[in-house]
Structure formats: C-alpha cells, structure tokens
Design a protein around this motif. Structure first.
Motif, PDB file in Angstrom:
ATOM      1  N   ARG A  76      -1.655 -10.635   4.426  1.00 58.44           N
ATOM      2  CA  ARG A  76      -1.573  -9.261   3.891  1.00 58.44           C
ATOM      3  C   ARG A  76      -1.147  -9.279   2.423  1.00 58.44           C
ATOM      4  O   ARG A  76      -1.726  -8.581   1.600  1.00 58.44           O
ATOM      5  N   GLN A  80      -3.469  -7.964  -0.662  1.00 60.70           N
ATOM      6  CA  GLN A  80      -3.000  -6.958  -1.617  1.00 60.70           C
ATOM      7  C   GLN A  80      -3.002  -7.505  -3.043  1.00 60.70           C
ATOM      8  O   GLN A  80      -3.384  -6.805  -3.982  1.00 60.70           O
ATOM      9  N   CYS A 128      -8.540 -11.551   6.285  1.00 62.17           N
ATOM     10  CA  CYS A 128      -8.512 -10.510   7.319  1.00 62.17           C
ATOM     11  C   CYS A 128      -8.247 -11.083   8.699  1.00 62.17           C
ATOM     12  O   CYS A 128      -7.659 -10.419   9.550  1.00 62.17           O
ATOM     13  N   LEU A 171      -6.290   0.301   4.291  1.00 59.01           N
ATOM     14  CA  LEU A 171      -5.263  -0.611   4.798  1.00 59.01           C
ATOM     15  C   LEU A 171      -4.264   0.125   5.705  1.00 59.01           C
ATOM     16  O   LEU A 171      -3.806  -0.443   6.707  1.00 59.01           O
TER      17      LEU A 171
END
Length: 175
Positions: A76, A80, A128, A171
């Motif tokens: 994650r 980002q 992912c 998200l």
C-alpha cells in the motif's frame, strides 16, 4: 559537446511539445544550438536515435519510478508512493500522449509502448496482490492504470489534482 542525455532530453521535450514529426536532427540541433557532429558521435543515424529515445523514455518514466518505489515497505505504501511520483510530473501527460500517438504510426514505437505498458501493469499487479482486499488484484491494477491513461487522453486532459482525488476515492473503495 552535448551529452547523450541532453540529446535525449531535448528529444523528449520536442516530442511532448510538438509530436514525433518535430523530432528531427535539424530541430534538435536548433534547440541545442550545436552542429550535427555531436549527434553522430552519440547515435547511428535517425533509427539509432529513435531506439535510444524510446529506451530513455522507458527508463525515465517506468524503470526509474519502479526503482524509487521499491525502497519503501509494504504494498500500500509503495502504491501510494508510485501514484504520488506519477502525478508529480507536470509534463508527463503530454509526453505519454505523444508516444501513444507515435505508436499508432510506427511499429518500433508500438513495440516500445507495449513493453512499457506491460512493465507498468505487471508492477501494479504485484503491488495490488500485496493489498489486503477482496477485490481482484489484477483487475484493480488494470483499473488504476486505465484511470491514468484515460485521464491523459480525454480532451482536455483531467488535471493531476483531479486524478489524485479519483485515486484517493478508488483506494478508499477497496478498504
């Protein structure tokens, strides 16, 4: 003497601003304010320059970004970070549009664009797959990539701030 990198930077700038037809030795030497000698020192003619330019595009706008992101921890955070990097370059949309338009007319450019798209989506899929979500990670990766490509292709393009907000929304939807 102008460095190889300066030749390639000038080529990407011309490509982004005016499209593939503008990327000629005459335009490049005019932009750089030099003669053709340095060009032939670094490249074997127009086909050599085109190959180097496409390789440089891939390195600068795909490989380099992946390498920068890999220094962070979890998927994650990496995702980002990648989105921030991609959206922080104000000139990348024009270049991406120009390369895709060029790929429609040139097989070598199409092959390079396919490599770039495959590398980018493969990396997004990897990230992912590391997310803790019930969403199909491969489809989610494709969605993220298509948001960016679509935002760049609509006329007028969707601004980076708006794309960032769309990514934030998407998200949040998978949390």
């Amino acid at each position: 003497m102008v460095s190889r990198g300066e030749w390639l930077d000038a080529g990407l700038e011309l490509l982004a601003a005016e499209g593939a037809p503008a990327v000629t030795i005459e335009r490049l030497t005019g932009v750089l304010g030099i003669t053709k000698g340095s060009y032939y020192h670094h490249f074997k003619g127009a086909s050599g320059y085109k190959a180097a330019l496409l390789e440089y595009f891939e390195l600068r706008y795909t490989t380099r970004l992946i390498d920068l992101v890999e220094g962070t921890d979890d998927s994650r955070t990496k995702l980002q970070h990648l989105l921030r990097l991609v959206l922080s370059d104000p000139d990348s949309a024009a270049l991406e549009i120009a390369v895709r338009a060029w790929a429609l007319q040139d097989g070598d450019v199409r092959a390079a664009q396919e490599r770039v798209d495959k590398a980018r989506t493969a990396y997004l899929k990897k990230l992912c797959r590391g997310l803790d979500t019930d969403v199909d990670p491969d489809r989610f990766a494709q969605l993220l990539y298509l948001i960016l490509i679509g935002a760049e292709q609509v006329v007028p393009p969707i601004g980076k701030r708006d794309v960032r907000e769309i990514y934030d929304l998407v998200l949040r939807l998978i949390d």
